[in-house]
Design a protein around this motif. Structure first.
Motif, PDB file in Angstrom:
ATOM      1  N   LEU A  32      36.432  49.141  90.753  1.00 53.67           N
ATOM      2  CA  LEU A  32      35.423  49.661  89.669  1.00 53.67           C
ATOM      3  C   LEU A  32      34.524  48.741  90.106  1.00 53.67           C
ATOM      4  CD1 LEU A  32      38.207  47.522  87.590  1.00 53.67           C
ATOM      5  CD2 LEU A  32      37.904  49.923  87.025  1.00 53.67           C
ATOM      6  N   LYS A  33      33.229  48.828  88.790  1.00 51.94           N
ATOM      7  CA  LYS A  33      32.196  49.435  89.185  1.00 51.94           C
ATOM      8  C   LYS A  33      32.096  47.965  88.433  1.00 51.94           C
ATOM      9  CE  LYS A  33      29.459  52.900  89.098  1.00 51.94           C
ATOM     10  NZ  LYS A  33      28.444  53.610  88.517  1.00 51.94           N
ATOM     11  N   ASP A  34      31.298  46.044  89.373  1.00 53.37           N
ATOM     12  CA  ASP A  34      31.482  45.183  88.333  1.00 53.37           C
ATOM     13  C   ASP A  34      30.225  44.913  87.799  1.00 53.37           C
ATOM     14  OD1 ASP A  34      28.905  45.173  90.046  1.00 53.37           O
ATOM     15  OD2 ASP A  34      29.834  43.564  92.270  1.00 53.37           O
ATOM     16  N   GLN A  35      29.542  43.528  87.671  1.00 48.85           N
ATOM     17  CA  GLN A  35      28.355  44.069  86.723  1.00 48.85           C
ATOM     18  C   GLN A  35      26.956  44.125  86.978  1.00 48.85           C
ATOM     19  OE1 GLN A  35      29.834  40.924  88.817  1.00 48.85           O
ATOM     20  NE2 GLN A  35      29.223  39.296  88.672  1.00 48.85           N
ATOM     21  N   HIS A  36      26.957  43.608  88.470  1.00 42.15           N
ATOM     22  CA  HIS A  36      25.644  44.461  88.589  1.00 42.15           C
ATOM     23  C   HIS A  36      24.961  46.501  88.638  1.00 42.15           C
ATOM     24  CE1 HIS A  36      24.295  40.428  89.198  1.00 42.15           C
ATOM     25  NE2 HIS A  36      25.606  40.277  89.974  1.00 42.15           N
ATOM     26  N   ASP A  37      27.137  47.150  88.598  1.00 35.13           N
ATOM     27  CA  ASP A  37      27.136  48.273  88.630  1.00 35.13           C
ATOM     28  C   ASP A  37      27.321  48.681  89.658  1.00 35.13           C
ATOM     29  OD1 ASP A  37      27.864  50.672  86.856  1.00 35.13           O
ATOM     30  OD2 ASP A  37      25.373  51.421  87.658  1.00 35.13           O
ATOM     31  N   GLN A  38      28.126  47.937  90.982  1.00 30.77           N
ATOM     32  CA  GLN A  38      28.241  48.184  92.370  1.00 30.77           C
ATOM     33  C   GLN A  38      29.713  48.681  91.830  1.00 30.77           C
ATOM     34  OE1 GLN A  38      26.026  48.097  94.829  1.00 30.77           O
ATOM     35  NE2 GLN A  38      24.636  48.371  93.248  1.00 30.77           N
ATOM     36  N   PRO A  39      29.677  49.318  92.622  1.00 25.94           N
ATOM     37  CA  PRO A  39      31.514  49.688  93.416  1.00 25.94           C
ATOM     38  C   PRO A  39      32.058  48.597  94.584  1.00 25.94           C
ATOM     39  CG  PRO A  39      30.503  51.537  94.218  1.00 25.94           C
ATOM     40  CD  PRO A  39      29.409  50.420  93.673  1.00 25.94           C
ATOM     41  N   GLN A  40      33.307  48.240  93.487  1.00 29.49           N
ATOM     42  CA  GLN A  40      34.087  47.014  93.845  1.00 29.49           C
ATOM     43  C   GLN A  40      35.476  47.581  94.465  1.00 29.49           C
ATOM     44  OE1 GLN A  40      32.983  44.100  95.158  1.00 29.49           O
ATOM     45  NE2 GLN A  40      31.155  44.205  94.331  1.00 29.49           N
ATOM     46  N   ALA A  41      36.330  46.934  95.610  1.00 30.42           N
ATOM     47  CA  ALA A  41      37.653  47.460  95.634  1.00 30.42           C
ATOM     48  C   ALA A  41      38.588  46.178  95.944  1.00 30.42           C
ATOM     49  CB  ALA A  41      37.674  48.332  97.378  1.00 30.42           C
ATOM     50  N   ILE A  42      39.372  46.835  95.451  1.00 33.63           N
ATOM     51  CA  ILE A  42      40.264  45.635  95.557  1.00 33.63           C
ATOM     52  C   ILE A  42      41.436  46.064  96.603  1.00 33.63           C
ATOM     53  CG2 ILE A  42      42.825  44.739  94.244  1.00 33.63           C
ATOM     54  CD1 ILE A  42      41.508  45.025  92.305  1.00 33.63           C
ATOM     55  N   GLY A  43      41.111  45.628  97.644  1.00 30.54           N
ATOM     56  CA  GLY A  43      41.982  45.635  98.777  1.00 30.54           C
ATOM     57  C   GLY A  43      43.771  45.120  99.463  1.00 30.54           C
ATOM     58  N   HIS A  44      44.175  45.782 100.482  1.00 34.46           N
ATOM     59  CA  HIS A  44      45.491  44.657 100.669  1.00 34.46           C
ATOM     60  C   HIS A  44      45.088  43.472 101.104  1.00 34.46           C
ATOM     61  CE1 HIS A  44      47.482  48.705 100.539  1.00 34.46           C
ATOM     62  NE2 HIS A  44      47.010  49.375 101.215  1.00 34.46           N
ATOM     63  N   ASN A  45      44.055  43.412 101.436  1.00 33.88           N
ATOM     64  CA  ASN A  45      43.711  41.811 101.749  1.00 33.88           C
ATOM     65  C   ASN A  45      44.130  40.610 100.896  1.00 33.88           C
ATOM     66  OD1 ASN A  45      41.545  43.179 101.509  1.00 33.88           O
ATOM     67  ND2 ASN A  45      40.162  42.128 102.884  1.00 33.88           N
ATOM     68  N   THR A  46      43.155  41.418  99.410  1.00 32.08           N
ATOM     69  CA  THR A  46      43.436  40.554  98.373  1.00 32.08           C
ATOM     70  C   THR A  46      44.926  40.034  97.848  1.00 32.08           C
ATOM     71  OG1 THR A  46      41.985  42.013  97.379  1.00 32.08           O
ATOM     72  CG2 THR A  46      42.965  40.474  95.582  1.00 32.08           C
ATOM     73  N   ARG A  47      44.732  38.709  97.463  1.00 32.50           N
ATOM     74  CA  ARG A  47      45.762  38.210  97.435  1.00 32.50           C
ATOM     75  C   ARG A  47      46.450  37.732  95.848  1.00 32.50           C
ATOM     76  NH1 ARG A  47      45.752  32.644  99.548  1.00 32.50           N
ATOM     77  NH2 ARG A  47      47.474  32.125  99.245  1.00 32.50           N
ATOM     78  N   PHE A  48      44.942  37.564  95.488  1.00 36.44           N
ATOM     79  CA  PHE A  48      44.972  36.737  93.738  1.00 36.44           C
ATOM     80  C   PHE A  48      44.387  37.586  93.104  1.00 36.44           C
ATOM     81  CE2 PHE A  48      45.876  32.923  95.359  1.00 36.44           C
ATOM     82  CZ  PHE A  48      47.713  33.076  95.196  1.00 36.44           C
ATOM     83  N   VAL A  49      44.695  38.818  92.357  1.00 32.30           N
ATOM     84  CA  VAL A  49      43.873  39.479  91.407  1.00 32.30           C
ATOM     85  C   VAL A  49      44.081  38.806  89.975  1.00 32.30           C
ATOM     86  CG1 VAL A  49      43.690  41.666  89.885  1.00 32.30           C
ATOM     87  CG2 VAL A  49      44.394  41.906  92.196  1.00 32.30           C
ATOM     88  N   ILE A  50      43.065  38.403  89.117  1.00 31.61           N
ATOM     89  CA  ILE A  50      42.832  38.192  87.825  1.00 31.61           C
ATOM     90  C   ILE A  50      42.564  39.166  87.113  1.00 31.61           C
ATOM     91  CG2 ILE A  50      41.971  36.080  86.747  1.00 31.61           C
ATOM     92  CD1 ILE A  50      41.471  34.731  89.472  1.00 31.61           C
ATOM     93  N   PHE A  51      43.016  38.554  86.068  1.00 35.20           N
ATOM     94  CA  PHE A  51      42.681  39.941  85.548  1.00 35.20           C
ATOM     95  C   PHE A  51      43.519  39.458  83.671  1.00 35.20           C
ATOM     96  CE2 PHE A  51      45.147  43.357  82.175  1.00 35.20           C
ATOM     97  CZ  PHE A  51      43.487  44.340  81.688  1.00 35.20           C
ATOM     98  N   THR A  52      42.570  39.910  83.033  1.00 31.04           N
ATOM     99  CA  THR A  52      42.115  39.463  81.701  1.00 31.04           C
ATOM    100  C   THR A  52      41.150  40.854  80.476  1.00 31.04           C
ATOM    101  OG1 THR A  52      39.185  39.245  81.403  1.00 31.04           O
ATOM    102  CG2 THR A  52      41.579  37.196  81.923  1.00 31.04           C
ATOM    103  N   ARG A  53      42.048  40.695  80.220  1.00 34.89           N
ATOM    104  CA  ARG A  53      41.451  41.482  78.106  1.00 34.89           C
ATOM    105  C   ARG A  53      41.323  41.008  76.691  1.00 34.89           C
ATOM    106  NH1 ARG A  53      45.851  45.445  75.646  1.00 34.89           N
ATOM    107  NH2 ARG A  53      44.362  46.999  74.520  1.00 34.89           N
ATOM    108  N   GLU A  54      41.540  40.227  76.852  1.00 29.88           N
ATOM    109  CA  GLU A  54      41.247  38.921  75.284  1.00 29.88           C
ATOM    110  C   GLU A  54      39.732  38.484  75.854  1.00 29.88           C
ATOM    111  OE1 GLU A  54      44.874  37.616  74.398  1.00 29.88           O
ATOM    112  OE2 GLU A  54      45.135  39.597  73.875  1.00 29.88           O
ATOM    113  N   LYS A  55      38.744  37.480  74.498  1.00 27.67           N
ATOM    114  CA  LYS A  55      38.050  37.142  74.619  1.00 27.67           C
ATOM    115  C   LYS A  55      38.320  35.210  75.417  1.00 27.67           C
ATOM    116  CE  LYS A  55      33.886  35.094  72.619  1.00 27.67           C
ATOM    117  NZ  LYS A  55      33.381  35.057  73.096  1.00 27.67           N
TER     118      LYS A  55
END
Length: 156
Positions: A32-55
């Protein structure tokens, strides 16, 4: 936080067609693109994905990550994804993005609902997808800062 400009999604199209991910599933390659419009990947070395959808959940995650840097989050293996698909474009461009650009760590932005549709969620809570080698080991739905910090080993 919700939708930004109408940009072409960078996410693999297949992710939007999947059902909600569960323990034991392999997280599909996700970019996904980050807040600076740069592509960022979630790879296999990621231990935690924090996900939010609401304020409220987003505010909780922001509070817990305050003081962290891109380097410290990368060392721990934390990636933060915010679904901003429901935010009006004007609000996103005038308020949300300028605020997010001040953060010293990347926030991966789901600009369309399809980009994050497979990520599990519970109303009012931060989702933490705990992974091991790309496989989902545990799903946590947290609404309290102390518990969120403790889960990921972050100092208060």
């Amino acid at each position: 936080m919700t939708s930004i400009f109408q940009l072409t999604p960078v996410l693999l199209p297949a992710l939007g067609a999947l059902s909600e991910l569960q323990i034991g599933d392999t997280l599909p390659a996700l970019t996904l693109k980050d807040q600076h419009d740069q592509p960022q990947a979630i790879g296999h070395n990621t231990r935690f994905v924090i996900f939010t959808r609401e304020k409220d959940a987003s505010n909780l995650a922001d509070d817990v990550l305050k003081g962290q840097t891109a380097e410290t989050l990368q060392a721990i293996g934390i990636r933060y994804v915010a679904d901003i698909s429901k935010m009006p474009g004007l609000v996103t461009s005038m308020f949300a993005l300028p605020k997010l650009r001040k953060y010293p760590y990347p926030v991966l932005l789901g600009r369309t609902a399809e980009e994050t549709s497979a990520l599990p969620r519970e109303p009012g809570k931060v989702t933490v997808i705990e992974m091991d080698g790309g496989t989902i080991k545990a799903l946590h739905f947290i609404d309290e800062a102390t518990a969120l910090r403790a889960l990921m080993g972050l100092a208060s």
